[in-house]
Motif scaffolding. Structure first.
Motif, PDB file in Angstrom:
ATOM      1  N   ALA A   1      -5.644   5.024   3.203  1.00 46.99           N
ATOM      2  CA  ALA A   1      -4.827   4.564   1.948  1.00 46.99           C
ATOM      3  C   ALA A   1      -6.593   3.166   1.796  1.00 46.99           C
ATOM      4  O   ALA A   1      -7.472   3.921   0.457  1.00 46.99           O
ATOM      5  CB  ALA A   1      -4.052   3.714   2.660  1.00 46.99           C
TER       6      ALA A   1
ATOM      7  N   GLN B   1      -8.397   5.448   0.541  1.00 42.21           N
ATOM      8  CA  GLN B   1      -8.979   6.687  -0.816  1.00 42.21           C
ATOM      9  C   GLN B   1      -9.458   5.127  -1.630  1.00 42.21           C
ATOM     10  O   GLN B   1     -10.229   5.360  -2.710  1.00 42.21           O
ATOM     11  CB  GLN B   1      -6.863   7.335  -0.892  1.00 42.21           C
ATOM     12  N   MET B   2      -8.162   3.542  -1.518  1.00 39.79           N
ATOM     13  CA  MET B   2      -8.760   3.099  -2.497  1.00 39.79           C
ATOM     14  C   MET B   2     -10.575   2.605  -2.887  1.00 39.79           C
ATOM     15  O   MET B   2     -10.810   2.480  -4.187  1.00 39.79           O
ATOM     16  CB  MET B   2      -7.962   1.923  -1.939  1.00 39.79           C
TER      17      MET B   2
ATOM     18  N   SER C   1       1.630  -3.549   4.128  1.00 36.95           N
ATOM     19  CA  SER C   1       2.154  -2.540   4.263  1.00 36.95           C
ATOM     20  C   SER C   1       3.231  -2.928   5.085  1.00 36.95           C
ATOM     21  O   SER C   1       3.617  -3.203   5.622  1.00 36.95           O
ATOM     22  CB  SER C   1       1.130  -1.275   5.046  1.00 36.95           C
TER      23      SER C   1
ATOM     24  N   ILE D   1      -2.712   6.539  -6.808  1.00 40.31           N
ATOM     25  CA  ILE D   1      -4.269   6.263  -7.240  1.00 40.31           C
ATOM     26  C   ILE D   1      -4.351   7.406  -7.807  1.00 40.31           C
ATOM     27  O   ILE D   1      -4.166   9.204  -7.261  1.00 40.31           O
ATOM     28  CB  ILE D   1      -5.579   6.525  -5.670  1.00 40.31           C
TER      29      ILE D   1
ATOM     30  N   MET E   1       0.244  -0.869  -0.019  1.00 47.52           N
ATOM     31  CA  MET E   1       0.024   0.096   0.095  1.00 47.52           C
ATOM     32  C   MET E   1       1.105   1.436  -0.066  1.00 47.52           C
ATOM     33  O   MET E   1       0.554   2.374  -0.424  1.00 47.52           O
ATOM     34  CB  MET E   1      -0.848  -0.174   0.954  1.00 47.52           C
TER      35      MET E   1
ATOM     36  N   CYS F   1      -0.405   3.261  -3.069  1.00 49.66           N
ATOM     37  CA  CYS F   1      -1.782   3.804  -2.717  1.00 49.66           C
ATOM     38  C   CYS F   1      -1.476   5.515  -3.418  1.00 49.66           C
ATOM     39  O   CYS F   1      -1.839   6.562  -3.971  1.00 49.66           O
ATOM     40  CB  CYS F   1      -2.238   4.394  -1.855  1.00 49.66           C
TER      41      CYS F   1
END
Length: 143
Positions: free
Chosen positions: A58, A61-62, A47, A22, A15, A19
C-alpha cells in the motif's frame, strides 16, 4: 533525545479504504496536493486488517502515484488486525517503502481503530511536535 517538529495540511485515513481507490476518479489526491502544496502535508494513515506485506504494498503504491509529494511528515496509527509475515514486520515495511525519502515518520500514534483515538481533521493545518516518546498535535484553521 532530539525534538521532531513539522507542520502541514492533514490528509489521510484508513489504508484499507484509501488504497483500492488509487488511480480511480474517487481519489483525486493530485488536485488537493496541488492546491495546498505551499503548506506541505502531514499524512495520517492506519490500517484495520492489513498484514505487514499488504501495508508495504500500500505504501509502495501510494509512493509510486506521487501521494507523498510535498510531504512534511507521516503519522501512522497502531494497526488493528495486524500480523507480521514470517520475519517481515511493519518496521521492515516502513524502511523499504520510504527508503531514500527525508520525511519524519512517527509510528504507533493514537489515531485509527485502536483506542485512544484522537480525531484529526482532513484539510486542517497542523503542527506536530515529538519529544521523549510524547507527541503533541495542534490543529488550526488557516485563512
Amino acid at each position: 533525545e532530539e525534538i521532531t517538529k513539522f507542520s502541514g495540511r492533514i490528509i489521510g485515513g484508513c489504508m484499507d479504504v484509501l488504497c483500492p481507490l488509487i488511480g480511480t476518479p474517487y481519489a483525486k489526491i493530485e488536485d488537493f496536493l496541488e492546491t495546498y502544496k505551499k503548506d506541505g502535508f502531514i499524512w495520517t494513515l492506519e490500517s484495520c486488517e492489513m498484514n505487514a506485506t499488504e501495508i508495504y504494498r500500500a505504501f509502495w503504491q501510494m509512493r509510486q502515484n506521487n501521494w507523498f509529494e510535498h510531504c512534511n511528515g507521516i503519522l501512522i496509527g497502531r494497526p488493528r488486525g495486524y500480523s507480521p509475515q514470517q520475519d517481515f514486520t511493519i518496521g521492515d515495511a516502513l524502511r523499504l517503502a520510504f527508503d531514500g525519502m527525508d520525511i519524519p515518520i512517527l509510528f504507533g500514534c493514537d489515531i485509527g481503530h485502536i483506542p485512544p483515538q484522537i480525531q484529526l481533521i482532513n484539510g486542517a493545518h497542523a503542527i506536530v511536535e515529538y519529544e521523549n516518546g510524547g507527541m503533541k498535535v495542534t490543529q488550526e484553521q488557516l485563512k
